[in-house]
Write a protein that holds these residues in place. Structure first.
Motif, PDB file in Angstrom:
ATOM      1  N   GLN A 197       0.805  -1.236  -0.052  1.00  0.00           N
ATOM      2  CA  GLN A 197      -0.076   0.050  -0.104  1.00  0.00           C
ATOM      3  C   GLN A 197       0.835   1.406   0.020  1.00  0.00           C
ATOM      4  O   GLN A 197       0.456   2.522   0.238  1.00  0.00           O
ATOM      5  N   ALA A 198       2.063   1.060  -0.088  1.00  0.00           N
ATOM      6  CA  ALA A 198       3.061   2.141  -0.302  1.00  0.00           C
ATOM      7  C   ALA A 198       4.369   1.553  -0.843  1.00  0.00           C
ATOM      8  O   ALA A 198       4.508   0.597  -0.889  1.00  0.00           O
ATOM      9  N   PRO A 199       5.161   2.560  -1.174  1.00  0.00           N
ATOM     10  CA  PRO A 199       6.579   2.103  -2.139  1.00  0.00           C
ATOM     11  C   PRO A 199       7.201   1.212  -0.997  1.00  0.00           C
ATOM     12  O   PRO A 199       7.859   0.193  -1.685  1.00  0.00           O
ATOM     13  N   THR A 200       7.455   1.225   0.114  1.00  0.00           N
ATOM     14  CA  THR A 200       7.817   0.364   0.986  1.00  0.00           C
ATOM     15  C   THR A 200       6.710   0.016   2.060  1.00  0.00           C
ATOM     16  O   THR A 200       6.102   0.575   2.712  1.00  0.00           O
ATOM     17  N   HIS A 201       6.361  -1.338   2.073  1.00  0.00           N
ATOM     18  CA  HIS A 201       5.379  -1.999   2.882  1.00  0.00           C
ATOM     19  C   HIS A 201       5.874  -3.270   3.399  1.00  0.00           C
ATOM     20  O   HIS A 201       5.815  -4.466   2.574  1.00  0.00           O
ATOM     21  N   ILE A 202       6.327  -3.206   4.774  1.00  0.00           N
ATOM     22  CA  ILE A 202       6.947  -4.431   5.266  1.00  0.00           C
ATOM     23  C   ILE A 202       6.047  -4.881   6.615  1.00  0.00           C
ATOM     24  O   ILE A 202       5.601  -4.255   7.269  1.00  0.00           O
ATOM     25  N   LEU A 203       5.894  -6.285   6.459  1.00  0.00           N
ATOM     26  CA  LEU A 203       5.322  -7.030   7.566  1.00  0.00           C
ATOM     27  C   LEU A 203       6.147  -7.565   8.639  1.00  0.00           C
ATOM     28  O   LEU A 203       7.016  -8.131   8.205  1.00  0.00           O
ATOM     29  N   ILE A 204       5.977  -7.013   9.863  1.00  0.00           N
ATOM     30  CA  ILE A 204       7.062  -7.372  11.037  1.00  0.00           C
ATOM     31  C   ILE A 204       6.015  -8.370  11.876  1.00  0.00           C
ATOM     32  O   ILE A 204       5.148  -7.824  12.344  1.00  0.00           O
ATOM     33  N   ILE A 205       6.650  -9.563  12.064  1.00  0.00           N
ATOM     34  CA  ILE A 205       5.961 -10.415  12.736  1.00  0.00           C
ATOM     35  C   ILE A 205       6.793 -11.105  13.959  1.00  0.00           C
ATOM     36  O   ILE A 205       7.867 -11.240  13.793  1.00  0.00           O
ATOM     37  N   PRO A 206       6.086 -11.822  14.957  1.00  0.00           N
ATOM     38  CA  PRO A 206       6.812 -12.330  15.945  1.00  0.00           C
ATOM     39  C   PRO A 206       6.871 -13.775  15.370  1.00  0.00           C
ATOM     40  O   PRO A 206       5.881 -14.281  14.777  1.00  0.00           O
ATOM     41  N   LYS A 207       7.988 -14.389  15.647  1.00  0.00           N
ATOM     42  CA  LYS A 207       7.979 -15.911  15.246  1.00  0.00           C
ATOM     43  C   LYS A 207       7.219 -16.680  15.987  1.00  0.00           C
ATOM     44  O   LYS A 207       6.912 -17.734  15.602  1.00  0.00           O
ATOM     45  N   ARG A 208       6.749 -16.301  17.115  1.00  0.00           N
ATOM     46  CA  ARG A 208       5.707 -17.096  18.143  1.00  0.00           C
ATOM     47  C   ARG A 208       4.501 -16.798  17.536  1.00  0.00           C
ATOM     48  O   ARG A 208       4.121 -15.511  17.423  1.00  0.00           O
ATOM     49  N   HIS A 209       3.655 -17.886  17.270  1.00  0.00           N
ATOM     50  CA  HIS A 209       2.362 -17.596  16.979  1.00  0.00           C
ATOM     51  C   HIS A 209       1.540 -16.988  18.273  1.00  0.00           C
ATOM     52  O   HIS A 209       1.472 -17.536  19.139  1.00  0.00           O
ATOM     53  N   ILE A 210       0.925 -15.776  17.693  1.00  0.00           N
ATOM     54  CA  ILE A 210      -0.159 -15.182  18.702  1.00  0.00           C
ATOM     55  C   ILE A 210      -1.143 -14.661  17.850  1.00  0.00           C
ATOM     56  O   ILE A 210      -0.793 -13.788  16.698  1.00  0.00           O
ATOM     57  N   ALA A 211      -2.413 -15.128  18.018  1.00  0.00           N
ATOM     58  CA  ALA A 211      -3.410 -14.847  16.966  1.00  0.00           C
ATOM     59  C   ALA A 211      -3.684 -13.283  16.663  1.00  0.00           C
ATOM     60  O   ALA A 211      -3.735 -12.703  15.619  1.00  0.00           O
ATOM     61  N   THR A 212      -4.093 -12.485  17.909  1.00  0.00           N
ATOM     62  CA  THR A 212      -4.625 -11.097  17.824  1.00  0.00           C
ATOM     63  C   THR A 212      -3.947 -10.527  19.117  1.00  0.00           C
ATOM     64  O   THR A 212      -3.422 -11.248  19.789  1.00  0.00           O
ATOM     65  N   LEU A 213      -3.971  -9.283  18.842  1.00  0.00           N
ATOM     66  CA  LEU A 213      -3.477  -8.311  20.159  1.00  0.00           C
ATOM     67  C   LEU A 213      -4.371  -8.791  21.265  1.00  0.00           C
ATOM     68  O   LEU A 213      -3.391  -8.683  22.366  1.00  0.00           O
ATOM     69  N   ASN A 214      -5.424  -9.287  21.237  1.00  0.00           N
ATOM     70  CA  ASN A 214      -6.163  -9.808  22.476  1.00  0.00           C
ATOM     71  C   ASN A 214      -5.504 -10.770  23.076  1.00  0.00           C
ATOM     72  O   ASN A 214      -5.883 -11.168  24.293  1.00  0.00           O
ATOM     73  N   ASP A 215      -4.697 -11.711  22.342  1.00  0.00           N
ATOM     74  CA  ASP A 215      -4.096 -12.924  22.978  1.00  0.00           C
ATOM     75  C   ASP A 215      -2.590 -12.434  23.739  1.00  0.00           C
ATOM     76  O   ASP A 215      -1.995 -13.582  23.806  1.00  0.00           O
ATOM     77  N   LEU A 216      -2.310 -11.460  23.527  1.00  0.00           N
ATOM     78  CA  LEU A 216      -0.897 -10.863  24.138  1.00  0.00           C
ATOM     79  C   LEU A 216      -1.072 -11.562  25.720  1.00  0.00           C
ATOM     80  O   LEU A 216      -2.050 -11.224  26.276  1.00  0.00           O
ATOM     81  N   ALA A 217       0.030 -11.920  26.316  1.00  0.00           N
ATOM     82  CA  ALA A 217       0.257 -12.296  27.622  1.00  0.00           C
ATOM     83  C   ALA A 217       0.836 -11.179  28.529  1.00  0.00           C
ATOM     84  O   ALA A 217       1.523 -10.298  27.775  1.00  0.00           O
ATOM     85  N   ASP A 218       0.688 -11.134  29.633  1.00  0.00           N
ATOM     86  CA  ASP A 218       1.578 -10.272  30.554  1.00  0.00           C
ATOM     87  C   ASP A 218       3.111 -10.086  30.108  1.00  0.00           C
ATOM     88  O   ASP A 218       3.484  -9.129  30.396  1.00  0.00           O
ATOM     89  N   GLY A 219       3.627 -11.135  29.672  1.00  0.00           N
ATOM     90  CA  GLY A 219       5.074 -11.454  29.584  1.00  0.00           C
ATOM     91  C   GLY A 219       5.626 -10.929  28.306  1.00  0.00           C
ATOM     92  O   GLY A 219       6.587 -10.973  27.601  1.00  0.00           O
ATOM     93  N   ASP A 220       4.398 -10.352  27.366  1.00  0.00           N
ATOM     94  CA  ASP A 220       4.886  -9.999  25.734  1.00  0.00           C
ATOM     95  C   ASP A 220       5.304  -8.603  25.823  1.00  0.00           C
ATOM     96  O   ASP A 220       5.392  -8.306  24.385  1.00  0.00           O
ATOM     97  N   GLN A 221       5.467  -7.865  26.643  1.00  0.00           N
ATOM     98  CA  GLN A 221       5.782  -6.399  26.525  1.00  0.00           C
ATOM     99  C   GLN A 221       7.134  -6.321  25.613  1.00  0.00           C
ATOM    100  O   GLN A 221       7.163  -5.397  24.855  1.00  0.00           O
TER     101      GLN A 221
END
Length: 113
Positions: A33-57
């Motif tokens: 959607q832009a000249p540079t459009h990069i996706l940055i992901i954790p290697k550990r599967h976390i489905a949604t932001l709602n699934d973040l745990a207390d230790g994921d900061q």
């Protein structure tokens, strides 16, 4: 698991990878959607932001730091860039593995457009 991004992490399907470390993978979006459009992901599967745990900061900080570093390396950090995360269907999430969109190389308006 039938997760598109996990398959890219595991090299089961190709991805145009631009950065990788022990916790994070970054690759060019196949529908930019832009000249540079990069996706940055954790290697550990976390489905949604709602699934973040207390230790994921620290992990979330690592994703954000990676976005800033990539923006600097690509030369648009000082001009400005957009970082977006979507959560669930009404938030625009289409792949259920949390991911940060880094977009740069053009101006942006709000709302997105």
């Amino acid at each position: 698991m039938d997760c598109l991004f996990c398959k890219i992490i595991d090299r089961e399907i190709p991805g145009d990878i631009v950065y990788e470390d022990d916790e994070v993978l970054a690759f060019n979006d196949i529908n930019p959607q832009a000249p540079t459009h990069i996706l940055i992901i954790p290697k550990r599967h976390i489905a949604t932001l709602n699934d973040l745990a207390d230790g994921d900061q620290a992990l979330m900080g690592r994703l954000t730091q990676t976005a800033a570093t990539l923006a600097k390396e690509r030369g648009f950090a000082d001009d400005g860039y957009r970082v977006v995360m979507n959560c669930n269907e009404k938030g625009g999430q289409t792949v259920y593995h949390i991911h940060m969109h880094l977009m740069g190389g053009r101006g942006f308006t709000w709302p997105a457009g």
